[in-house]
Motif scaffolding. Sequence first.
Motif, short mmCIF file in Angstrom:
data_model
loop_
_atom_site.label_atom_id
_atom_site.label_comp_id
_atom_site.label_asym_id
_atom_site.label_seq_id
_atom_site.Cartn_x
_atom_site.Cartn_y
_atom_site.Cartn_z
N GLY A 1 10.58 2.51 -7.74
CA GLY A 1 9.27 1.89 -7.59
C GLY A 1 9.35 0.38 -7.72
O GLY A 1 10.43 -0.20 -7.91
N ALA B 1 0.81 -1.23 0.00
CA ALA B 1 0.00 0.00 0.00
C ALA B 1 0.84 1.27 0.00
O ALA B 1 0.46 2.27 -0.63
N ASP B 2 1.98 1.26 0.66
CA ASP B 2 2.80 2.47 0.76
C ASP B 2 3.93 2.51 -0.27
O ASP B 2 4.76 3.41 -0.24
N GLU B 3 3.95 1.54 -1.16
CA GLU B 3 5.01 1.48 -2.18
C GLU B 3 4.54 2.12 -3.48
O GLU B 3 3.35 2.05 -3.84
N VAL B 4 5.46 2.73 -4.22
CA VAL B 4 5.17 3.21 -5.57
C VAL B 4 5.18 2.00 -6.50
O VAL B 4 6.19 1.29 -6.61
N GLY C 1 -0.99 0.27 -4.20
CA GLY C 1 0.17 1.10 -3.98
C GLY C 1 -0.04 2.55 -4.38
O GLY C 1 -1.12 2.96 -4.83
N GLU C 2 1.02 3.32 -4.24
CA GLU C 2 1.00 4.72 -4.66
C GLU C 2 1.19 4.80 -6.17
O GLU C 2 2.01 4.06 -6.74
N PRO C 3 0.44 5.67 -6.86
CA PRO C 3 0.60 5.76 -8.32
C PRO C 3 1.99 6.29 -8.69
O PRO C 3 2.52 7.17 -8.03
N ALA C 4 2.57 5.72 -9.75
CA ALA C 4 3.88 6.16 -10.23
C ALA C 4 3.73 7.45 -11.03
O ALA C 4 2.63 7.84 -11.43
N HIS D 1 2.47 0.52 -13.27
CA HIS D 1 1.37 -0.17 -13.95
C HIS D 1 1.61 -0.01 -15.45
O HIS D 1 1.04 0.87 -16.09
#
Length: 254
Positions: free
Chosen positions: A142, A101-104, A120-123, A107
């Motif tokens: 990421g 959840a807290d990782e970049v 996760g965080e959006p890149a 996709h």
Amino acid sequence: MTGSEASPTFRLAYVPGTTPAKWVRIWNERLPDIPLTLLAVAAAEAADVLRGGDADAGLVRLPVDRTFFSAIPLYTETSVVVVPKDHVITAAAEVTVADLADEVLFHPLDDVFDWDAPPGEPAFERPATTEDAIELVAAGVGLVVVPQSLARLHHRRDLTYRPVVDAPQSGVALSWPEEATTDMVEDFIGIVRGRSVNSSRGRKPQQAEPKEKGTDKGAARRRQPPAKATGRGGARGGANAPKGAKRGKPRRRS
């Protein structure tokens, strides 16, 4: 070519991460007179290649359009997250989507997963390909979740991966246009399913013509057991004895 047909060739498309080598080897052993041509295609392009007739069948990722294609599911892959070797995730044997959840997370545009919502965080960008995404993971900006075969395909010495137990999974299937189920497609289906070379499945075997009744009446008569003699005294004294034959002991002359 005037006056003759081109030699038959079986064309097999395959998407990144699939490994057709074993089946190609068996094909070459069983059908040495029919060359098998491999065609590497992107996962997103596989359906168009098959629709356009550029390949006879393909190793593709599910799902496929079942109104047009036939498909035989082969296996489902483990989903993994690709991380740098010094990442904290490597301390665990496996992780969950919540752990990311807290990782970049990248996709990529060629992502094979059907995410309801990417975790996760959006890149800062969507890489064009999975290979590009893995390059960015190596740069330390990421992570990316992929089928295990793609993690192996794009392996780097500075990266590793861990299974994501509750992530979507990618299935691989043998697929072909349903209306183009040729004898060669049937042959390849038999190989993929592990049928022996003498298996009756796949192509329909030639049926032997039934024997006509009465074609060997003499043999039938020869097989019948001989008639048994009846009555006391056997053939001489039984019901089948000739007329006028005397029964009993002959009289002694005086």
